[in-house]
Motif scaffolding. Structure first.
Motif: not given
Length: 445
Positions: A372-376, A410-413, A423-430
């Motif tokens: 749930g954390e956002m990578l910066d 999406l999961k702890p690291v 591990d992340v929800a990325f935008d596959a369309t970018s």
């Protein structure tokens, strides 16, 4: 050699190199300070999201106001002065500009700019080493197919290291190691924008007065920028990328003694790799004759005759006499960028560009991260960039550091562990994600 005389000839003929700069930050400003002193260069346009900031930068480096008063790129081309605009794509599309400098530092934007340069047949200088580390090998391939020059930026350390490696090889030496100096301690990997100024000996208030960006400066400190730059060097020279930089504390007199293979008494995992050296010992004492701002190459004699020549001509070597080094104690960033512009414009030759995909930079957790954390991204609170062989990065499904900004876990690291695509929800369309995925599928690493 002879670039200056060729620039003078261009000026005398009234055919200057027509340049467009995207991003008027520190690097761009340093180059702009040199443009009026360089013959044969016409800065047709400067694109910046804040034209007011661009104008302030020009004033700060000594430009007269009428020099950047053109109302359009066409007018600038006709009158010989400079136009300030907001949209970098307009510079790339303009028929009045031949060479683009991307000084944005944004990897996704950099990819878009290179692809546009391919479309509109503009050579490009990539100050944006973040984009090069993310997708440089494929960007270079696209540039070659389009018939344009894609180049690393002279003045930044990767291009200066590339030059030293090229010098050594062209002189017949085998390159053992190449890299740069920096200030490093192992704890710096955990540094955040909240803690960064203590390591620089500044207060947050002093930094704010100087207009210094905490996240950007933290990326220099936490090892990320070193990883990015060494990935660029590995890919431009064909040298190997280690699985994590060691950052040994080494002064210039000990380069050849330390930066050689382990089997010969050094610290390298293999002959022919990149490495970054620290200007401070692990107990925080300063390294004697450090190379914090410079670049180096170590090379081998590979014969008793050459080793004897090393001794006769006073080279500093390791105890065996078989290894020596060359270094440059500084890099002048944007003040030297004109070398790339001239090389591209006069010779159609890059000052370094990817020839392979050897090095990659993977997002690595600074602390235990929760779902749930956002990578910066680069220099932030969550991840730093770790250099590793591209083959290793692909095998583990590592998330490239350049795409680790504004994505949700999406999961702890665990701290110190790599973050993966899964591990992340990325935008596959970018565009940036699709381009990077294309590179992963295209290159045999």
């Amino acid at each position: 050699m002879n670039l200056f005389s060729k620039l003078q000839q261009r000026a005398a003929e009234g055919k200057p190199l027509r340049v467009g700069l995207i991003g008027a930050g520190k690097f761009g400003s340093m180059y702009l300070s040199q443009v009026p002193r360089t013959p044969g260069i016409h800065m047709v346009g400067i694109a910046d999201l804040s034209p007011t900031r661009a104008k302030a930068a020009l004033s700060n480096v000594g430009w007269k106001e009428d020099a950047y008063s053109a109302a359009s790129l066409e007018q600038a081309a006709r009158l010989g002065n400079t136009a300030i605009i907001e949209d970098g794509m307009k510079l790339i599309e303009s028929p009045f500009v031949d060479i683009i400098i991307d000084s944005t530092g944004n990897p996704a934007v950099g990819i878009a700019h290179v692809l546009a340069c391919c479309e509109f047949k503009k050579h490009i200088v990539m100050v944006n080493v973040e984009a090069d580390a993310l997708a440089g090998p494929l960007l270079k391939r696209k540039a070659d197919e389009a018939g344009i020059v894609y180049s690393l930026a002279y003045g930044d350390q990767p291009a200066l290291i590339f030059e030293m490696v090229d010098w050594a090889r062209a002189a017949g030496f085998s390159v053992v190691a190449a890299g740069k100096g920096t200030k490093y301690l192992p704890t710096y990997h955990e540094s955040t924008p909240d803690t960064v100024w203590n390591h620089y000996g500044l207060t947050a208030e002093d930094a704010a007065k100087g207009g210094m960006n905490a996240q950007m400066f933290n990326s220099f400190l936490d090892g990320t920028k070193s990883a990015i730059e060494m990935a660029a060097v590995a890919n431009a020279t064909g040298l190997a990328a280690p699985s994590g930089l060691k950052f040994p504390a080494v002064g210039v007199d000990d380069l050849a003694r330390i930066l050689k293979p382990k089997e010969h008494g050094g610290i390298l995992d293999q002959r022919g790799q990149v490495e970054v050296i620290s200007s401070v010992e692990r107990d925080t004492r300063p390294v004697f004759r450090d190379l914090r701002w410079g670049v180096y190459v170590t090379f081998a004699a590979d014969s008793d005759y050459v080793a004897r020549c090393f001794k006769e001509y006073g080279l500093i070597t390791d105890p065996s006499g078989q290894y020596s080094s060359m270094y440059k104690p500084f890099h002048l960033i944007g003040l030297e960028l004109g070398i790339s512009v001239a090389s591209i414009g006069l010779r159609h030759e890059a000052t370094g560009a990817p020839i392979c995909w050897h090095g990659d930079v993977v997002a690595t957790a600074k602390r235990d991260l929760q779902a749930g954390e956002m990578l910066d991204g680069e220099g932030g609170y969550t991840v730093y960039g770790k250099l590793m062989p591209a083959q290793e990065s692909i095998a583990l499904g590592g998330l490239p550091l350049g795409l680790a900004h504004g994505v949700k876990l999406l999961k702890p690291v665990k701290a110190g562990q790599p973050v993966g695509w899964a591990d992340v929800a990325f935008d596959a369309t970018s565009t940036a994600v699709k381009f990077r995925r294309e590179m992963e599928g295209t290159f045999n690493v």
